[in-house]
Enzyme design. Structure first.
Site, short mmCIF file in Angstrom:
data_model
loop_
_atom_site.label_atom_id
_atom_site.label_comp_id
_atom_site.label_asym_id
_atom_site.label_seq_id
_atom_site.Cartn_x
_atom_site.Cartn_y
_atom_site.Cartn_z
N THR A 45 0.79 -1.36 0.16
CA THR A 45 -0.11 0.16 0.26
C THR A 45 1.60 1.09 -0.24
O THR A 45 0.23 2.26 -0.35
CB THR A 45 -1.00 -0.12 1.39
N ASP A 46 1.43 0.88 0.46
CA ASP A 46 2.85 2.49 0.29
C ASP A 46 3.02 3.06 -0.98
O ASP A 46 2.82 4.22 -0.61
CB ASP A 46 4.18 1.38 1.39
N GLY A 131 17.99 -10.82 2.44
CA GLY A 131 17.12 -11.23 1.31
C GLY A 131 15.43 -11.97 2.05
O GLY A 131 14.88 -12.33 1.82
N GLY A 133 13.20 -10.29 4.40
CA GLY A 133 12.33 -9.35 4.12
C GLY A 133 11.86 -9.01 4.99
O GLY A 133 10.52 -8.08 5.99
N ASP A 181 9.76 0.84 4.96
CA ASP A 181 10.64 -0.23 5.38
C ASP A 181 11.99 1.34 5.70
O ASP A 181 11.93 1.46 7.16
CB ASP A 181 11.92 -0.11 4.49
C1 GLA Z 1 9.35 -4.73 -0.28
C2 GLA Z 1 9.20 -2.42 -0.07
C3 GLA Z 1 8.64 -1.58 0.90
C4 GLA Z 1 6.66 -2.54 0.10
C5 GLA Z 1 6.65 -3.93 0.97
C6 GLA Z 1 5.40 -4.31 0.57
O1 GLA Z 1 9.52 -4.18 1.62
O2 GLA Z 1 10.11 -1.98 -0.15
O3 GLA Z 1 8.65 0.03 0.09
O4 GLA Z 1 6.60 -2.01 -0.46
O5 GLA Z 1 7.56 -4.56 0.03
O6 GLA Z 1 4.25 -4.04 1.76
#
Ligand code: GLA
Length: 395
Positions: A45-46, A131, A133, A181
């Protein structure tokens, strides 16, 4: 439910400081820390100008450092066992340089905005899996930004620094991520998640419910094809917004989607539906947190996972398996993949008093079902990037 047990303190600050003493034969002037993150809800959504609800985690990047008289930055990496150097005022791209490109990118973005830059030398180390997440790259960027701010004696402005770190990621590293992030790594708050409006960058801290805990469930799979699939999702969302004459999907309502959704290609319609429903879930999740209602938050997390799997199609068989195994436990209130998807980590919201039973059972069940070795990690919401008081040398 009783209160949550604390995870053990990280050995990393001690390790980077000791390595600094070994390499530079003196004491560091600063110790900086920038955390990784999990996102409780509000995924993909960002970059649509929407809402996210991440929290910073205990896993982090640490740098022990001291200023230099010139503009050179020299960094030794505990993780890669190598030293890299670059000019803070004239960094040069070198795609083969790896981890230091994040720090160069931050110097470039700060310099481009006229932030005064001074050189430093230091030792960097982290415990955020790469990597996986959990935003190891954003943490590396924010740790570098915190270091540059410390040596130039600048006030720490988390939103500005997050914006510049994102510039570094987008234009120097070449990953077209949103702001989530970097912003949570810069601005996280102890025991709180942050509701972030990614259009205005307004931040509202919301407390985590007493008695509930967040557990990180690493599937031990790493993302593949991630950046092309991520860019494809972004492009679809932008196309859907254009179709409705909007700047971003943030302004798409359920009513508009119901009335005119049939005009969209089915895949694009499902992508747009995820964004619309996820934004609504994220706002509701923040309300649930404010009301101390962990059960409601858990239900919203379950619904978010279903939408990411079905409508946005960014989950993976291992993430689905991990989420199902977590969800089958009586201690679990909700579970979902976290971050971009395609592999990496899921999270579960659980009864904190029973975290040991939960972790042991999910660990065993996932090993049995997948043959992989997961990492199951209880975490607390941590503060954002900061300067940490230095530990005096042991006698
Ligand atoms: C990654 C991107 C974020 C966001 C997420 C999904 O972490 O860096 O900006 O888009 O994926 O929500």
């Amino acid at each position: 439910m009783t209160s949550q047990p604390l995870p053990p303190a990280s050995p990393l600050p001690g390790q980077v400081v000791r390595m600094f003493r070994d390499r530079f034969h003196t004491e560091p002037a600063f110790l900086v820390r920038a955390p990784g993150r999990v996102n409780l809800i509000g995924e993909h959504t960002d970059y649509n100008g929407g809402f996210v609800l991440p929290m910073a985690i205990e896993r982090a990047v640490w740098i022990a450092l001291r200023p230099r008289a010139d503009e050179l930055v020299t960094v030794w990496s505990l993780d890669f066992h190598e030293e890299q150097s670059f000019s803070a005022v004239a960094p040069r791209h070198d795609p083969s340089a790896g981890w230091v490109e994040y720090q160069k990118g931050v110097a470039w973005a700060l310099g481009a905005e006229g932030v005064p830059l001074r050189g430093w030398e230091g030792v960097v180390g982290g415990d955020i899996p790469i990597g996986g997440g959990l935003s190891s790259s954003a943490a590396l960027e924010l740790a570098a930004a915190r270091a540059f701010a410390a040596v130039a004696n600048l006030d720490w402005d988390p939103i500005r620094m997050a914006r510049l770190a994102r510039q570094a990621e987008n234009h120097w590293v070449g990953v077209s991520c949103g702001i989530m992030d970097q912003l949570i790594s810069a601005a996280g708050r102890r025991d709180h998640a942050l509701l972030i409006d990614c259009r205005t960058l307004a931040i509202s801290p919301v407390p985590l419910p007493a008695g509930a805990a967040v557990v990180i469930l690493d599937t031990a799979t790493r993302r593949s094809l991630e950046s092309s699939a991520y860019n494809e999702r972004r492009a679809r969302c932008e196309a859907a917004a254009r179709h409705f004459g909007l700047d971003s999907l943030r302004d798409l309502t359920r009513e508009m989607l119901e009335a005119r959704g049939a005009e969209l290609e089915p895949v694009t319609r499902r992508r747009a539906r995820h964004v619309v429903t996820e934004n609504a879930r994220t706002l509701e999740a923040a309300e649930a947190l404010r009301a101390g209602d962990a059960t409601r938050l858990g239900r919203l997390m379950d619904a978010s996972h279903a939408s990411l799997r079905g409508d946005f199609e960014v989950s993976s068989p291992e993430l689905d398996q991990m989420v199902a195994l977590a969800r089958a436990r009586p201690e679990c209130l909700g579970a979902r993949m976290t971050g971009a998807g395609f592999g990496g980590c899921a999270i579960a919201l659980i009864d904190a008093a029973r975290s040991r039973e939960f972790s042991a059972a999910v660990d065993a069940a996932y090993r049995r079902a997948s043959g992989r070795e997961p990492t199951i990690d209880l975490t607390r919401a941590a503060p954002g990037a900061d300067l940490v008081p230095l530990i005096p040398p042991s006698p």
